[in-house]
Motif scaffolding. Structure first.
Motif, PDB file in Angstrom:
ATOM      1  N   CYS A 171       0.835  -1.221   0.000  1.00 30.72           N
ATOM      2  CA  CYS A 171       0.000   0.000   0.000  1.00 30.72           C
ATOM      3  C   CYS A 171       0.862   1.261   0.000  1.00 30.72           C
ATOM      4  O   CYS A 171       0.439   2.317  -0.486  1.00 30.72           O
ATOM      5  N   HIS A 175       0.613   5.347  -0.915  1.00 29.17           N
ATOM      6  CA  HIS A 175       0.235   6.058   0.307  1.00 29.17           C
ATOM      7  C   HIS A 175       1.455   6.222   1.216  1.00 29.17           C
ATOM      8  O   HIS A 175       1.665   5.456   2.155  1.00 29.17           O
ATOM      9  N   THR A 207      -5.238  11.277   0.699  1.00 27.12           N
ATOM     10  CA  THR A 207      -4.685  11.004   2.019  1.00 27.12           C
ATOM     11  C   THR A 207      -5.516   9.916   2.691  1.00 27.12           C
ATOM     12  O   THR A 207      -6.729   9.834   2.482  1.00 27.12           O
ATOM     13  N   LEU A 208      -4.866   9.090   3.503  1.00 24.84           N
ATOM     14  CA  LEU A 208      -5.604   8.089   4.274  1.00 24.84           C
ATOM     15  C   LEU A 208      -5.903   8.567   5.689  1.00 24.84           C
ATOM     16  O   LEU A 208      -6.545   7.851   6.459  1.00 24.84           O
ATOM     17  N   ARG A 209      -5.456   9.762   6.020  1.00 29.01           N
ATOM     18  CA  ARG A 209      -5.816  10.307   7.328  1.00 29.01           C
ATOM     19  C   ARG A 209      -7.319  10.581   7.360  1.00 29.01           C
ATOM     20  O   ARG A 209      -7.875  11.158   6.435  1.00 29.01           O
ATOM     21  N   ILE A 264      -9.540   8.459   6.953  1.00 29.49           N
ATOM     22  CA  ILE A 264     -10.222   7.687   5.920  1.00 29.49           C
ATOM     23  C   ILE A 264     -11.387   6.865   6.482  1.00 29.49           C
ATOM     24  O   ILE A 264     -12.384   6.633   5.787  1.00 29.49           O
ATOM     25  N   TYR A 269     -15.993   6.193  -0.981  1.00 29.60           N
ATOM     26  CA  TYR A 269     -14.616   6.362  -1.419  1.00 29.60           C
ATOM     27  C   TYR A 269     -14.430   6.425  -2.935  1.00 29.60           C
ATOM     28  O   TYR A 269     -15.316   6.078  -3.704  1.00 29.60           O
ATOM     29  N   LEU A 297     -15.146   0.991   3.728  1.00 32.96           N
ATOM     30  CA  LEU A 297     -13.688   1.007   3.712  1.00 32.96           C
ATOM     31  C   LEU A 297     -13.144  -0.376   3.353  1.00 32.96           C
ATOM     32  O   LEU A 297     -12.116  -0.492   2.671  1.00 32.96           O
ATOM     33  N   VAL A 299     -10.522  -0.875   0.308  1.00 30.87           N
ATOM     34  CA  VAL A 299      -9.197  -1.484   0.504  1.00 30.87           C
ATOM     35  C   VAL A 299      -9.001  -2.660  -0.454  1.00 30.87           C
ATOM     36  O   VAL A 299      -7.955  -2.781  -1.109  1.00 30.87           O
ATOM     37  N   LEU A 305      -6.158   1.467   9.727  1.00 33.22           N
ATOM     38  CA  LEU A 305      -6.551   2.760   9.167  1.00 33.22           C
ATOM     39  C   LEU A 305      -7.390   3.583  10.146  1.00 33.22           C
ATOM     40  O   LEU A 305      -7.359   4.806  10.118  1.00 33.22           O
TER      41      LEU A 305
END
Length: 328
Positions: A224, A228, A271-273, A275, A281, A290, A294, A318
């Motif tokens: 990943c 990311h 960004t995955l912050r 998420i 998504y 999510l 993924v 996450l």
């Protein structure tokens, strides 16, 4: 009595052993690796050192101002909700504009957006200030007919002329479209969202649970991190949607900006912050959970088919990237 004393001694020894036992070497190694690979989120966004309280206050008022839409129904916050525990999105696949028509793309979070290398999915705005100018005049979004009409409304307001003058004390005519965007950007630069992951890489080995640490390991080993990366876990590059296995979409992404053939289906890596808080998504908002996102990313970007167990591990990790003040 002797047996009771022995039992108490053994119990006390066991408790003290647990207390004195620090984090495992595996955890310490992962902590060091995470710090090296990602680092932690800075406390302030670039440019915020020049922002005054008056400028931020004006920007916040403008961010929530529905007069910036033609029919007084939409504000920046309508699509990028930051109230309460909201994570800078409206949690819709695509967002309705002032007159009910939906936009073409999912509204990305405004949290931490000032750290991103460009703005919008296709990177058509270089920074927060440039981004703030777009939606107000977009016919689908806030639908104002012109900059002049926006300024006319603000100048006719009982409060805004004085607020602009305070925020821009060295400017004779402070109510300008450029200053409006600058103020909104200043407010958005306050939207920094530290997480438990930051606590982990900054030294607190207990900030992530055992399950979250396992998820971080899986996140890294799966690959990943090829997209990311950095302390934002993304938002530093463009990538083709469907890099290894084609993803069905009519949206040509960055190509619409550059008209370069090589830019077809390129989008800013999100960004995955936060998420876990910002679904649905992808640029089209078509992945509702999510877990689904993924799995699809692993498949389309890496040509990896994750098991349900592997997916669950990554999703668990996450969750540790969410703003500590916005999780329930």
């Amino acid at each position: 009595m002797l047996n009771r004393n022995i039992t108490n001694t053994l119990f006390l020894t066991a408790i003290l052993g647990v207390i004195s036992c620090g984090p495992s070497q595996e955890t310490l190694d992962l902590q060091a690796k995470a710090k090296q690979m990602f680092g932690s989120l800075p406390a302030k966004m670039p440019g915020s050192e020049k922002d005054t309280q008056d400028l931020v206050a004006l920007g916040k008022k403008l961010y929530f101002e529905k007069k910036l839409s033609q029919n007084n129904t939409q504000s920046c916050n309508s699509c990028h909700n930051v109230e309460g525990k909201a994570a800078g999105v409206d949690n819709l696949p695509t967002s309705p504009g002032a007159f009910g028509k939906n936009g073409d793309r999912n509204s990305p979070t405004v949290l931490n957006a000032g750290f991103h290398f460009v703005q919008f999915w296709d990177g058509r705005a270089a920074d927060l200030k440039a981004q703030a100018k777009g939606p107000i005049l977009n016919p689908v979004e806030m639908a104002m007919p012109s900059e002049a009409e926006v300024l006319k409304r603000l100048k006719a307001d009982a409060e805004y002329p004085a607020l602009f003058a305070k925020a821009y004390p060295d400017v004779k005519d402070a109510v300008t479209y450029d200053n409006l965007a600058g103020a909104i950007a200043a407010f958005e630069r306050t939207l920094v969202s530290p997480s438990r992951f930051d606590d982990f890489v900054n030294g607190d080995a207990n900030a992530l649970t055992t399950e979250e640490q396992a998820g971080l390991q899986t996140f890294i080993s799966t690959g990943c991190t090829s997209c990311h990366t950095g302390n934002l876990f993304g938002a530093t590059s463009y990538r083709k949607m469907g890099e290894r296995v084609p993803y069905e979409t009519a949206d040509l992404g960055r190509y619409n900006v550059t008209k370069q053939e090589s830019d077809k289906y390129l989008f800013k890596v999100p960004t995955l912050r936060n998420i876990a808080l910002t679904g649905p998504y992808f640029h089209d908002g078509k992945s509702a959970t999510l877990e689904d996102a993924v799995k699809k990313m692993a498949y389309h970007q890496l040509n990896v088919e994750l098991t349900n167990k592997e997916t669950a591990k990554i999703v668990k990790f996450l969750g540790s990237l969410s703003d500590k003040n916005r999780v329930n």
